[in-house]
Motif scaffolding. Structure first.
Motif, PDB file in Angstrom:
ATOM      1  N   ALA A  77       3.112 -41.582 -18.793  1.00 35.67           N
ATOM      2  CA  ALA A  77       2.755 -42.777 -19.729  1.00 35.67           C
ATOM      3  C   ALA A  77       2.161 -43.348 -18.772  1.00 35.67           C
ATOM      4  O   ALA A  77       1.789 -43.383 -17.503  1.00 35.67           O
ATOM      5  CB  ALA A  77       4.047 -43.699 -19.963  1.00 35.67           C
ATOM      6  N   ALA A  78       0.931 -44.583 -19.388  1.00 37.61           N
ATOM      7  CA  ALA A  78       0.201 -45.377 -18.675  1.00 37.61           C
ATOM      8  C   ALA A  78       0.164 -46.659 -19.245  1.00 37.61           C
ATOM      9  O   ALA A  78       0.377 -46.763 -20.293  1.00 37.61           O
ATOM     10  CB  ALA A  78      -1.430 -44.810 -18.670  1.00 37.61           C
ATOM     11  N   THR A  79       0.095 -47.837 -18.337  1.00 37.43           N
ATOM     12  CA  THR A  79       0.216 -49.058 -18.882  1.00 37.43           C
ATOM     13  C   THR A  79      -1.034 -49.729 -18.247  1.00 37.43           C
ATOM     14  O   THR A  79      -1.235 -49.702 -17.111  1.00 37.43           O
ATOM     15  CB  THR A  79       1.564 -49.516 -18.582  1.00 37.43           C
ATOM     16  N   GLY A  80      -1.213 -51.224 -19.004  1.00 34.60           N
ATOM     17  CA  GLY A  80      -2.348 -51.774 -18.286  1.00 34.60           C
ATOM     18  C   GLY A  80      -1.862 -53.464 -18.355  1.00 34.60           C
ATOM     19  O   GLY A  80      -1.172 -53.836 -19.527  1.00 34.60           O
ATOM     20  N   SER A  81      -1.898 -54.111 -17.248  1.00 38.18           N
ATOM     21  CA  SER A  81      -1.065 -55.489 -17.150  1.00 38.18           C
ATOM     22  C   SER A  81      -1.924 -56.415 -16.679  1.00 38.18           C
ATOM     23  O   SER A  81      -3.069 -56.318 -16.197  1.00 38.18           O
ATOM     24  CB  SER A  81       0.105 -55.151 -16.386  1.00 38.18           C
ATOM     25  N   GLU A 101      -5.202 -50.421  -8.676  1.00 35.64           N
ATOM     26  CA  GLU A 101      -5.759 -51.883  -8.623  1.00 35.64           C
ATOM     27  C   GLU A 101      -7.022 -52.178  -9.187  1.00 35.64           C
ATOM     28  O   GLU A 101      -7.821 -51.484  -9.229  1.00 35.64           O
ATOM     29  CB  GLU A 101      -5.745 -52.252  -7.203  1.00 35.64           C
ATOM     30  N   HIS A 102      -6.808 -53.376 -10.008  1.00 33.50           N
ATOM     31  CA  HIS A 102      -8.123 -53.888 -10.598  1.00 33.50           C
ATOM     32  C   HIS A 102      -8.190 -55.508  -9.976  1.00 33.50           C
ATOM     33  O   HIS A 102      -7.447 -55.874  -9.279  1.00 33.50           O
ATOM     34  CB  HIS A 102      -8.074 -54.010 -11.813  1.00 33.50           C
ATOM     35  N   LYS A 103      -9.391 -55.938 -10.265  1.00 31.61           N
ATOM     36  CA  LYS A 103      -9.867 -57.271  -9.906  1.00 31.61           C
ATOM     37  C   LYS A 103      -9.557 -58.445 -10.937  1.00 31.61           C
ATOM     38  O   LYS A 103      -9.711 -59.551 -10.710  1.00 31.61           O
ATOM     39  CB  LYS A 103     -11.409 -57.465  -9.297  1.00 31.61           C
ATOM     40  N   HIS A 104      -9.110 -58.001 -12.278  1.00 34.34           N
ATOM     41  CA  HIS A 104      -8.686 -58.972 -13.059  1.00 34.34           C
ATOM     42  C   HIS A 104      -7.674 -58.282 -14.443  1.00 34.34           C
ATOM     43  O   HIS A 104      -7.165 -57.004 -13.845  1.00 34.34           O
ATOM     44  CB  HIS A 104     -10.006 -59.499 -13.909  1.00 34.34           C
ATOM     45  N   ILE A 105      -7.454 -58.979 -15.410  1.00 37.47           N
ATOM     46  CA  ILE A 105      -6.473 -58.373 -16.205  1.00 37.47           C
ATOM     47  C   ILE A 105      -6.732 -56.887 -16.810  1.00 37.47           C
ATOM     48  O   ILE A 105      -8.024 -56.958 -17.102  1.00 37.47           O
ATOM     49  CB  ILE A 105      -6.187 -59.430 -17.354  1.00 37.47           C
ATOM     50  N   VAL A 106      -6.115 -56.074 -16.933  1.00 38.88           N
ATOM     51  CA  VAL A 106      -6.422 -54.557 -17.541  1.00 38.88           C
ATOM     52  C   VAL A 106      -5.759 -55.054 -18.936  1.00 38.88           C
ATOM     53  O   VAL A 106      -4.481 -54.954 -19.279  1.00 38.88           O
ATOM     54  CB  VAL A 106      -5.674 -53.469 -16.946  1.00 38.88           C
ATOM     55  N   ARG A 107      -6.672 -54.822 -19.849  1.00 40.08           N
ATOM     56  CA  ARG A 107      -6.364 -54.924 -21.139  1.00 40.08           C
ATOM     57  C   ARG A 107      -6.280 -53.862 -22.174  1.00 40.08           C
ATOM     58  O   ARG A 107      -5.632 -53.742 -23.064  1.00 40.08           O
ATOM     59  CB  ARG A 107      -7.721 -55.823 -21.992  1.00 40.08           C
ATOM     60  N   ALA A 108      -6.584 -52.641 -21.722  1.00 40.13           N
ATOM     61  CA  ALA A 108      -6.666 -51.455 -22.604  1.00 40.13           C
ATOM     62  C   ALA A 108      -6.570 -50.229 -21.591  1.00 40.13           C
ATOM     63  O   ALA A 108      -7.324 -50.288 -20.293  1.00 40.13           O
ATOM     64  CB  ALA A 108      -7.842 -51.246 -23.318  1.00 40.13           C
ATOM     65  N   CYS A 109      -5.945 -49.212 -21.862  1.00 44.49           N
ATOM     66  CA  CYS A 109      -6.002 -47.821 -21.051  1.00 44.49           C
ATOM     67  C   CYS A 109      -5.716 -46.616 -22.094  1.00 44.49           C
ATOM     68  O   CYS A 109      -5.297 -46.927 -23.225  1.00 44.49           O
ATOM     69  CB  CYS A 109      -5.035 -47.846 -20.115  1.00 44.49           C
TER      70      CYS A 109
END
Length: 358
Positions: A77-81, A101-109
């Protein structure tokens, strides 16, 4: 507007404590199919896709989870948060396999069809492609999006990417090799839902109060229906291609005839706006997720309607638990994708993992 009487009594799936904002069905596997949900409560959940029975939760995010998906064999599974991460999970044990890791909100994956890649997008306005065979390596970054990314999807055997923006109309088609936008499917309002049909033939979009169907090969507009409510999500029936479902601000789950746009049923049950709707891979049911924190599974095949007071429940956990699988007999021996995966499938399905105590 006078509502039609509900023709369907839903299966109600409790467990989330905050709004359900995304749903994703796996394809049909030898063990059936599965439904994963994303919620602002930060705890994605996995369920049996046919019965709605709770299998377990994925623990680890520290913010609202906006997006979720399963790979094509439902092993990961994968999730964005909103905690600025996208995570990969073992869908059998619930263990976190990797956190990107990202630098802001992950809205979609979204997983690629071949399961080798993970695509993410969000408030950084950057599409990233992670190689799941080399998860510690830096991702490939596609050219900058013109706006905050709301939805992403793969197309054309992973050669193309679709994305939409939260504040701009249209769906953008990106060529993966060049990283450039090659086509824009024009819409008046921002696209809140974009789905590629199971057979790859259609792209279904929702913007404002409109549901549109596009030819996924030549990108011509095939059908466009203006509905009587603001639509947040729409989904195309995958087997016969004769229906579509839509949900939004009016709290109802509407089933329509694809060819005529005529409403077939208008299903009552949620106590808040419907944020997401998805057809099951066999097309006999669809799931909806709402601001009220529940998931409801609706039968869409013709049948006699039971009494509305007899709605059944498929309750979630009262406390947190790592994922466990009682109905699934699978074993993952290699976290990386290998060319021998198909030969090892039967061996992986010999172990049954039971749900541990909370």
């Amino acid at each position: 507007m006078e509502k039609k009487k509900s023709a369907v009594v839903p299966l109600v799936c409790h467990g989330h404590s905050r709004p359900v904002v995304d749903l994703f069905y796996s394809p049909v596997t030898p063990d059936g199919f599965f439904l994963i949900s994303a919620s602002k409560d930060s705890i994605p959940m996995l369920r049996n896709g046919e019965t709605g029975d709770w299998i377990g939760t994925f623990e680890g995010h520290k913010g609202a989870v906006w997006s979720c998906c399963l790979d094509s064999n439902a092993l990961r599974a994968a999730t964005g948060s909103a905690d600025f991460t996208a995570k990969i999970w073992d869908a059998l044990t619930g263990d976190e396999l990797h956190s990107f890791e990202h630098k802001h909100i992950v809205r979609a994956c979204a997983f690629s069809e071949d399961r080798h890649l993970l695509l993410t997008g969000g408030f950084e306005k950057v599409l990233r492609i992670f190689d799941l065979n080399q998860p510690t390596e830096p991702p490939r970054e596609v050219d900058k999006s013109p706006g905050l990314i709301r939805t992403v999807a793969w197309l054309h055997d992973d050669r193309s990417i679709l994305s939409s923006c939260t504040e701009l109309g249209g769906v953008r088609l990106w060529d993966v090799r060049s990283g450039q936008i090659v086509k824009i499917l024009e819409t008046v309002s921002p696209v809140t839902s974009a789905e590629v049909s199971q057979d790859g033939r259609y792209i279904t979009t929702a913007d404002g109060s409109t549901v549109k169907f596009w030819d996924a090969n030549n990108f011509e507009l095939v059908k466009s229906y203006n509905l009587a409510f603001t639509v947040e999500s729409a989904s195309f029936e995958p087997v016969h291609g004769s229906k579509f479902v839509a949900g939004g601000e009016d709290m109802w789950v509407h089933l329509f005839d694809f060819h005529t746009g005529e409403e077939i049923t208008c299903n009552k049950g949620h106590h808040g706006p419907v944020h997401c709707v998805r057809f099951s891979p066999r097309g006999e049911s669809c799931a909806s997720g709402s601001e009220d924190g529940t998931i409801r599974i609706w039968q869409t095949a013709a049948h006699s309607a039971p009494d509305e007071n007899e709605a059944s429940n498929s309750n979630g956990p009262t406390g947190k638990a790592k994922i466990g699988v009682s109905d699934v007999e699978q074993k993952v021996e290699d976290l990386h994708i290998t060319h021998e995966e198909q030969q090892k499938t039967e061996e992986r399905r010999k172990m049954s993992l039971q749900i541990p105590n909370s």
